[in-house]
Design an enzyme around this catalytic site. Structure first.
Site, short mmCIF file in Angstrom:
data_model
loop_
_atom_site.label_atom_id
_atom_site.label_comp_id
_atom_site.label_asym_id
_atom_site.label_seq_id
_atom_site.Cartn_x
_atom_site.Cartn_y
_atom_site.Cartn_z
N ASP A 176 0.94 -1.19 -0.01
CA ASP A 176 0.16 -0.07 -0.11
C ASP A 176 0.68 1.46 -0.06
O ASP A 176 0.49 2.21 -0.79
CB ASP A 176 -0.81 -0.12 1.40
N TYR A 193 -9.74 -1.49 4.57
CA TYR A 193 -9.07 -1.40 5.88
C TYR A 193 -8.78 -0.18 6.55
O TYR A 193 -8.35 0.63 5.73
CB TYR A 193 -7.82 -2.35 5.79
#
Length: 655
Positions: free
Chosen positions: A311, A399
């Site tokens: 990420d 998330y």
């Protein structure tokens, strides 16, 4: 006119001098500096190139020796550290790397990157890719055949990873979800449809509709329905206790610099602690931040195999950070900091309330003891634990990562990673676990919805400078020993400590859980009065490591995950564990590659790397939204002080 030009030059020089005196060398670029950088680039030859897009625009930090020199009161006024920006942009299907000197207003370095991998995606690229399916005729037809309403469809782009291709283009895979009255889009995937997008051309180049499965129901997916009143939560109500001057924070015996980075999010720098015994600040941590994440999903099927996300390098924790909610994300005594990043157009974007800082009254005991062996007395003493927390939250798709840096008066730094949010789910024909006759690669958490098994690995960069740069990495191994003199003791065995100092990087790769040991960074040039080397030890969390095979492509890209602990020689350019260009990287840059050089690390300026890991098997309690799970580690003083610093501070406070 003859007097105007010298006057302008004088004004420019005064601005430069004032700016250099006002800024801490590690302060992030402010909006004016971001605007100035964009203008310099725009007015150069690069400004005429087609599709000019800014993918990274950050501070080009001065060399460490110069920063430390600036921090020295004797040299601060003598050092003139130019503010510089490091820029990565795309133009004409090429990646350009620039260094821009803001003091002289020009580009001082320009390189076209030719290696593997691509820079982080810009948010506007994600946004545009997500909208392509809605006007794509084949997709519209697929939605019509499924009897769905196109206006209730949300599509999301996902990075594609790398699977052995010799030639790659910047690409995203787009998959879609059906809201249909629920805000929880991840709970209602439209299974079987995927689209490959060429990002530079911003068009769909491959469309797949290979299967149809029941759409999971909307009932029971709304996680927003049950609300509590945040105002009813009363805790940590005391304001103050710390000061913030620009990006410098002072609290109790700690002094450190905090900044916001588009890639890393929170960055803690130049952390020092005051030693009451010698009446001065002592260096602990030069720089610390999240370096990379690796989130591989364990479903090898066509719609899922590529979901192996890194990420930070593919988008950025800072870019994914959201405005913190008072009382929910941070207690009522928190102070907030804004952050700024450059958008795809090079203009500054403000992230409001992106970091909070607060004193935490945890209810824990910092220390205590009850003594009943003094005649005629029962002595009870102790102190409640109060700490200072620096926090941000990054929401990366489904998330939410809650990231804490917690400073304690004892000298301990606790680094916390908490995960919450929504599971990634896939549609299935099964409505009960007893029906399943094949590997579904996860857990049935609702009718027609399987939450897929996956991992989270969060790797930290920790440039410890324990009382200076000359540090060493020590493994204090606990070994079983036999009692040699059986006449002196009825005991048969005990454990003893065998210390090993790593001389090279290869000797400092640690797979936790293999043998009991304590891991320390020590300064062999500094000793306590009793002759012990001063140091800090790493107190690790659960020993989680990757279970992927070494020849699997995601593992090749994130090969550094095979060890939880690494130590490398300090190099200013080596900060990102997965390599600087992470999107579609091939594992030929990054922590594992740097460590192969096997540089000397004894009594050197060294960097400690630690990975917090989670193997996540989903459970029904994780649906429709997951309760927070926690992980983390500690950096704790070990023979750093002459004695317990909490008691000494208490003595001084009572004087």
């Amino acid at each position: 006119m003859t007097m105007t030009i010298p006057l302008l030059v004088l004004v420019f020089l005064l601005q430069c001098c004032c700016a250099n005196s006002l800024y801490h060398p590690l302060d992030p670029l402010n909006p004016s500096e971001i605007n100035q950088t964009k203008l310099i680039v725009q007015n150069s030859k690069l400004g005429t190139l087609p599709n000019l897009t800014f993918h990274s625009l950050d501070l080009e930090e001065p060399d460490k020796v110069h920063v430390l020199g600036w921090l020295s009161k004797q040299k601060r006024g003598k050092l003139n550290l130019h503010r510089q920006a490091k820029v990565v942009l795309r133009a004409g299907a090429e990646t350009h790397e620039l260094i821009v000197d803001l003091a002289i207003g020009s580009i001082t370095s320009h390189n076209i990157y030719k290696g593997h991998g691509y820079p982080p995606f810009a948010f506007i690229e994600f946004f545009r890719a997500s909208k392509l399916p809605l006007t794509y005729s084949k997709f519209r037809e697929s939605i019509r055949h499924r009897g769905l309403n196109l206006s209730e469809v949300s599509c999301l782009p996902f990075t594609v990873g790398w699977y052995g291709e010799h030639v790659t283009n910047r690409a995203l895979k787009v998959v879609c979800f059906y809201r249909g009255g629920s805000p929880n889009i991840f709970a209602r995937p439209i299974e079987g449809i995927s689209m490959l997008v060429d990002v530079d051309k911003m068009q769909i180049i491959k469309y797949t509709d290979r299967l149809r499965l029941p759409l999971p129901r909307a009932e029971g997916t709304d996680y927003t329905s049950a609300k509590t009143n945040p105002d009813s939560v009363i805790c940590n109500v005391t304001k103050g206790g710390f000061t913030i001057e620009g990006h410098k924070v002072k609290w109790a015996n700690w002094d450190f610099h905090v900044s916001f980075d588009a890639r890393a999010g929170i960055v803690i720098s130049t952390a020092s602690i005051f030693d009451d015994k010698i009446n001065k600040f002592r260096r602990v941590l030069y720089k610390g931040h999240v370096s990379e994440t690796f989130v591989p999903y364990m479903d090898p099927t066509n719609e899922w195999y590529f979901k192996t996300f890194m990420d930070l390098g593919e988008f950025g924790f800072g870019r994914a950070a959201g405005s913190l909610q008072p009382v929910i994300d941070c207690p009522s005594n928190a102070e907030y900091l804004d952050g700024y990043v450059a958008g795809a157009d090079g203009l500054p974007q403000q992230f409001s309330r992106v970091i909070c800082i607060f004193e935490r009254y945890s209810g824990n005991v910092a220390w205590r003891h009850t003594e009943i062996n003094v005649p005629g007395k029962v002595i009870r003493s102790g102190e409640p634990e109060v700490s200072l927390v620096v926090r941000m939250v990054a929401t990366v798709g489904n998330y939410d990562y809650v990231l804490d840096w917690e400073f304690e008066k004892s000298g301990t730094i606790k680094i916390g990673v908490a995960l919450t949010g929504i599971l990634e789910m896939k549609a299935t024909s099964y409505t009960n676990n007893d029906q399943i006759t094949e590997n579904v690669y996860g857990t049935l958490v609702a009718e027609n919805a399987v939450a897929v098994n996956h991992d989270h690995f969060v790797t930290y960069y920790l440039d410890l400078d324990v009382d200076g740069n000359g540090n060493s990495f020590v493994k204090s191994k606990l070994k079983t020993a036999r009692v040699s003199n059986v006449r002196a003791s009825p005991r048969k065995s005990y454990w003893t400590v065998v210390k090993e100092t790593a001389k090279t990087e290869a000797e400092a790769r640690i797979r936790l859980g293999v043998e009991p040991a304590e891991l320390l960074v020590v300064n062999a040039n500094q000793k306590t009065k009793l002759g012990n080397h001063v140091g800090y030890r790493l107190i690790t969390g659960q020993p989680v490591t990757s279970l992927l095979s070494d020849d699997d492509y995601p593992q090749i890209r994130a090969s550094y995950i095979k060890y939880q602990v690494w130590v490398t020689a300090y190099n200013k350019s080596e900060r990102w564990a997965g390599g600087f260009y992470t999107d579609q990287s091939r594992g030929d840059d990054g922590l594992a590659v740097w460590s192969r050089r096997n540089r000397e690390i004894e009594n050197k300026d060294i960097v400690l790397w630690y990975t917090v890991g989670f193997h996540h098997i989903p459970y029904q309690e994780d649906f429709p939204l997951m309760p927070t799970i926690h992980g983390g580690f500690e950096l704790r003083p070990s023979n750093f002080f002459e004695s317990n610093p909490l008691l000494l501070r208490q003595e001084n406070a009572e004087k």
